[in-house]
Design a protein around this motif. Structure first.
Motif, PDB file in Angstrom:
ATOM      1  N   LEU A 130       0.809  -1.214   0.000  1.00 55.35           N
ATOM      2  CA  LEU A 130       0.000   0.000   0.000  1.00 55.35           C
ATOM      3  C   LEU A 130       0.847   1.271   0.000  1.00 55.35           C
ATOM      4  CD1 LEU A 130      -2.801   1.273   0.141  1.00 55.35           C
ATOM      5  CD2 LEU A 130      -2.647   1.132   2.628  1.00 55.35           C
ATOM      6  N   VAL A 131       1.884   1.323   0.834  1.00 52.47           N
ATOM      7  CA  VAL A 131       2.705   2.533   0.936  1.00 52.47           C
ATOM      8  C   VAL A 131       3.403   2.815  -0.391  1.00 52.47           C
ATOM      9  CG1 VAL A 131       4.692   3.576   2.088  1.00 52.47           C
ATOM     10  CG2 VAL A 131       2.987   2.328   3.426  1.00 52.47           C
ATOM     11  N   ASP A 132       3.997   1.775  -1.010  1.00 51.66           N
ATOM     12  CA  ASP A 132       4.663   1.966  -2.296  1.00 51.66           C
ATOM     13  C   ASP A 132       3.670   2.380  -3.379  1.00 51.66           C
ATOM     14  OD1 ASP A 132       7.102   1.349  -1.259  1.00 51.66           O
ATOM     15  OD2 ASP A 132       7.317  -0.580  -2.278  1.00 51.66           O
ATOM     16  N   THR A 133       2.505   1.770  -3.387  1.00 48.68           N
ATOM     17  CA  THR A 133       1.492   2.098  -4.390  1.00 48.68           C
ATOM     18  C   THR A 133       1.053   3.557  -4.249  1.00 48.68           C
ATOM     19  OG1 THR A 133       0.748  -0.192  -4.460  1.00 48.68           O
ATOM     20  CG2 THR A 133      -0.777   1.472  -5.296  1.00 48.68           C
ATOM     21  N   LEU A 134       0.826   3.995  -3.020  1.00 50.64           N
ATOM     22  CA  LEU A 134       0.449   5.386  -2.779  1.00 50.64           C
ATOM     23  C   LEU A 134       1.579   6.331  -3.189  1.00 50.64           C
ATOM     24  CD1 LEU A 134      -1.576   7.427  -1.708  1.00 50.64           C
ATOM     25  CD2 LEU A 134      -0.608   7.081   0.574  1.00 50.64           C
TER      26      LEU A 134
END
Length: 149
Positions: free
Chosen positions: A109-113
């Motif tokens: 999630l963090v990388d995607t955001l």
């Protein structure tokens, strides 16, 4: 999968820019978040990165390398998935265009955001700007590898 394309003009001959780029162990000097790169074989590198406090390790293999023209890679093991190419374009005797293109598969999630907010693109642009400063301030490469893959 995020597609990143960035380029920069550097005030050094194409051979100088290319030779410096083949010195993977020097990448921490101009790539933000890269702690260490180990050249394990002529085509295998091991990377240790830290971004926003998250440490990652991965291996990348050089899939194509043509002196003064291009270096292509893909990750083969570890916590990062990407593949790309950097190409070197002769503009004139003392100027080169360095073009970086790669596909990056965000992890979690963090990388995607971060990817959606343009973090990876800004980091690539910043890395090229730091490469420009690094190579232009030196005027010569720290080493070279002229082999072809």
């Amino acid at each position: 999968m995020a597609k990143i394309e960035e380029s920069i003009e550097v005030a050094v001959p194409v051979t100088t820019a290319y030779n410096q780029w083949t010195q993977f162990e020097e990448f921490p000097r101009f790539m933000e978040g890269v702690e260490r790169v180990e050249q394990r074989t002529p085509t295998l590198t091991h990377w240790v990165t830290r971004t926003d406090g998250v440490r990652r390790e991965f291996d990348a293999v050089i899939t194509e390398q043509i002196p003064d023209e291009r270096v292509a890679w893909t990750t083969v093991a570890g916590e990062v998935r990407q593949a790309g190419v950097v190409t070197f374009h002769h503009l004139d005797v003392g100027r080169t265009k360095v073009m970086l293109q790669f596909d990056h598969d965000p992890e979690g999630l963090v990388d995607t955001l971060g990817d959606k907010l343009g973090f990876v693109r800004r980091q690539a642009k910043g890395d090229l700007e730091r490469f420009k400063t690094f190579i232009e301030s030196r005027g010569i490469e720290t080493g070279e590898w002229r082999g072809a893959v």
